[in-house]
Design a protein around this motif. Structure first.
Motif, short mmCIF file in Angstrom:
data_model
loop_
_atom_site.label_atom_id
_atom_site.label_comp_id
_atom_site.label_asym_id
_atom_site.label_seq_id
_atom_site.Cartn_x
_atom_site.Cartn_y
_atom_site.Cartn_z
N HIS A 1 0.80 -1.21 0.01
CA HIS A 1 0.13 0.20 0.11
C HIS A 1 0.64 1.01 0.09
O HIS A 1 0.35 2.12 -0.52
CB HIS A 1 -0.92 0.03 1.14
CG HIS A 1 -2.09 -1.11 1.07
ND1 HIS A 1 -2.39 -1.66 2.12
CD2 HIS A 1 -2.47 -1.78 -0.01
CE1 HIS A 1 -3.38 -2.75 1.91
NE2 HIS A 1 -3.35 -2.60 0.57
N LYS A 2 1.99 1.21 0.55
CA LYS A 2 2.82 2.32 0.71
C LYS A 2 3.34 2.75 -0.74
O LYS A 2 3.88 3.83 -1.19
CB LYS A 2 4.01 2.16 1.70
CG LYS A 2 3.42 2.45 3.16
CD LYS A 2 4.48 1.70 4.17
CE LYS A 2 5.77 2.58 4.32
NZ LYS A 2 6.61 2.29 5.26
N GLY A 3 3.44 1.84 -1.53
CA GLY A 3 3.56 1.84 -3.01
C GLY A 3 2.64 2.28 -3.93
O GLY A 3 2.64 2.26 -5.19
N ARG A 4 1.46 2.45 -3.06
CA ARG A 4 0.13 2.92 -3.69
C ARG A 4 -0.38 1.84 -4.64
O ARG A 4 -1.52 2.04 -5.41
CB ARG A 4 0.27 4.19 -4.45
CG ARG A 4 0.60 5.45 -4.01
CD ARG A 4 0.68 6.56 -4.46
NE ARG A 4 1.61 6.65 -5.59
CZ ARG A 4 1.28 6.64 -7.08
NH1 ARG A 4 0.13 6.37 -7.29
NH2 ARG A 4 2.41 6.63 -8.02
N TRP A 5 -0.13 0.66 -4.37
CA TRP A 5 -0.85 -0.42 -5.13
C TRP A 5 -1.83 -1.13 -4.28
O TRP A 5 -1.77 -1.07 -3.20
CB TRP A 5 0.25 -1.71 -5.43
CG TRP A 5 1.12 -1.07 -6.53
CD1 TRP A 5 2.38 -0.76 -6.29
CD2 TRP A 5 0.59 -1.56 -7.85
NE1 TRP A 5 2.69 -0.60 -7.72
CE2 TRP A 5 2.02 -1.39 -8.71
CE3 TRP A 5 -0.18 -2.26 -8.67
CZ2 TRP A 5 2.07 -1.24 -9.80
CZ3 TRP A 5 -0.21 -2.27 -9.97
CH2 TRP A 5 1.07 -1.77 -10.64
N ARG B 1 -3.40 3.44 -6.74
CA ARG B 1 -4.23 4.38 -6.54
C ARG B 1 -3.48 5.85 -6.40
O ARG B 1 -1.96 5.78 -6.41
CB ARG B 1 -4.99 3.95 -5.32
CG ARG B 1 -5.67 3.02 -5.29
CD ARG B 1 -6.98 3.02 -6.32
NE ARG B 1 -7.68 4.27 -5.75
CZ ARG B 1 -8.78 4.03 -4.90
NH1 ARG B 1 -9.15 2.96 -4.16
NH2 ARG B 1 -9.52 5.20 -4.46
N PHE B 2 -4.06 6.79 -6.25
CA PHE B 2 -3.66 8.13 -6.32
C PHE B 2 -2.85 8.36 -4.94
O PHE B 2 -1.81 9.05 -4.94
CB PHE B 2 -4.45 9.44 -6.38
CG PHE B 2 -4.73 9.52 -7.91
CD1 PHE B 2 -3.92 9.87 -8.87
CD2 PHE B 2 -6.16 9.22 -8.31
CE1 PHE B 2 -4.13 10.17 -10.33
CE2 PHE B 2 -6.50 9.29 -9.54
CZ PHE B 2 -5.51 9.65 -10.60
N SER B 3 -3.40 7.91 -3.93
CA SER B 3 -2.73 7.82 -2.60
C SER B 3 -2.70 6.44 -1.99
O SER B 3 -3.41 5.53 -2.12
CB SER B 3 -3.66 8.50 -1.68
OG SER B 3 -4.77 8.10 -1.28
N ALA B 4 -1.61 6.14 -1.06
CA ALA B 4 -1.64 5.15 -0.43
C ALA B 4 -2.69 5.11 0.74
O ALA B 4 -3.31 3.53 0.93
CB ALA B 4 0.04 4.92 0.48
N GLN B 5 -3.29 5.93 1.48
CA GLN B 5 -4.44 5.74 2.20
C GLN B 5 -5.62 5.27 1.23
O GLN B 5 -6.23 4.41 2.22
CB GLN B 5 -4.83 7.20 2.53
CG GLN B 5 -3.90 7.74 3.90
CD GLN B 5 -4.64 7.31 4.97
OE1 GLN B 5 -5.51 7.02 5.40
NE2 GLN B 5 -3.67 7.36 6.21
#
Length: 239
Positions: A154-158, A194-198
Motif C-alpha cells: 500500500h505504501k507503493g500505492r498498489w 491508486r493516487f494515494s496510499a491511504q
C-alpha cells in the motif's frame, strides 16, 4: 501481430508464446466467460519438472483511460507482479507473459508463473490446527508479517482490489524457536495503483475484514501491526 513478453529469452517471443499456448494441462480454474471473453488457469510442468500455472485468455480485456480500446487483463497482472516483487512483496515468480492478436483481431493472452512451493491459503493453515502446533509466538509473527507485507504494497500505492483470505498464502519455514513465516499474495488481475496510499489501504483492509475469518482479537492485533508498519492511522477504518 503484437507480442508483449515478460522475461528475456534466446527464443523469439512469438516462439515462446506458441510453446506455452500449445501446452495443455489440468484445469485448476475452468474457463469462464467474462469481460467479453474467456479466462481460465491450467497446471503445467516445465521441462525440469517445475510446477507452473498458466492463465489462458481469449478476448478477455479491460478498458481504461490509457487503454480505451481494451487491453488483456494478464498484462495488468504482469505489471503488478513485477512492481510488487520490486517492493519486496511476496508474489509468484513470473515465467512468461504474452499477448497476441489473431487474424480476426481478437486477443489471445498468457500469464505463466511458478507455483508457490510449500505455501497454502492462510485459512487452510488455520483449519489444519497448525496454530496450536506452532504456538502463539509464531502466530503473532504471522500477523506481523502479513501486516508488513500489506503495508509495503500500500505504501507503493498498489491496491490489490480483490484481497480475500483465499488470496493470501502462508509458508512456515523451520521448526520450534527457529520457525518463521513467509507471506505471499496472488490473483493480481484487478491490482492497480491508486493516487494515494491511504486509498489503497482503506479499500483492501475493509475488503479483507469482510472476506476473512480472523477473530475480533486477531483482527485488532493485525491492524495494530499494520498501522505501525504503515506509519499512520487509516482514516475510516475501524478495528
Amino acid at each position: 501481430m503484437a507480442v508483449d513478453y515478460a522475461t528475456p529469452s534466446p527464443s523469439a517471443p512469438d516462439t515462446r508464446f506458441d510453446y506455452f499456448w500449445n501446452q495443455q494441462g489440468e484445469w485448476v480454474e475452468e474457463p469462464n466467460v467474462r469481460r467479453g471473453g474467456e479466462s481460465g488457469v491450467q497446471r503445467l510442468h516445465s521441462a525440469n519438472g517445475q510446477l507452473l500455472y498458466a492463465k489462458r485468455q481469449v478476448g478477455h480485456t479491460y478498458r481504461s483511460l490509457r487503454h480505451p480500446m481494451g487491453r488483456p487483463t494478464v498484462l495488468r497482472e504482469r505489471d503488478a507482479l513485477q512492481s510488487l516483487a520490486a517492493l519486496g512483496v511476496g508474489v509468484p515468480k513470473l515465467v512468461f507473459c504474452g499477448a497476441q492478436r489473431d487474424t480476426q483481431g481478437q486477443w489471445r493472452a498468457l500469464l505463466v508463473t511458478e507455483a508457490l512451493d510449500g505455501f497454502q491459503e492462510i485459512d487452510q493453515w488455520y483449519e489444519s490446527h497448525d496454530r496450536a502446533h506452532y504456538g502463539e509466538a509464531l502466530h503473532e509473527a504471522i500477523l506481523k508479517q502479513l501486516a508488513d507485507t500489506l503495508a509495503r504494497m500500500h505504501k507503493g500505492r498498489w491496491q490489490h482490489s480483490c484481497l480475500y483470505a483465499k488470496h493470501i498464502f502462508l509458508r512456515v519455514v523451520g521448526e520450534g524457536a527457529a520457525a518463521r513465516p513467509e507471506i505471499a499474495t496472488l490473483d493480481l488481475e484487478k491490482c492497480r495503483q491508486r493516487f494515494s496510499a491511504q486509498s489503497a489501504a482503506r479499500h483492501d483492509l475493509k475488503q479483507l475484514r469482510r472476506h476473512s475469518s480472523f477473530s475480533d482479537a486477531d483482527w485488532s492485533k493485525l491492524l495494530y501491526f499494520y498501522k505501525t508498519a504503515f506509519g499512520s492511522p487509516i482514516k475510516g477504518l475501524e478495528s
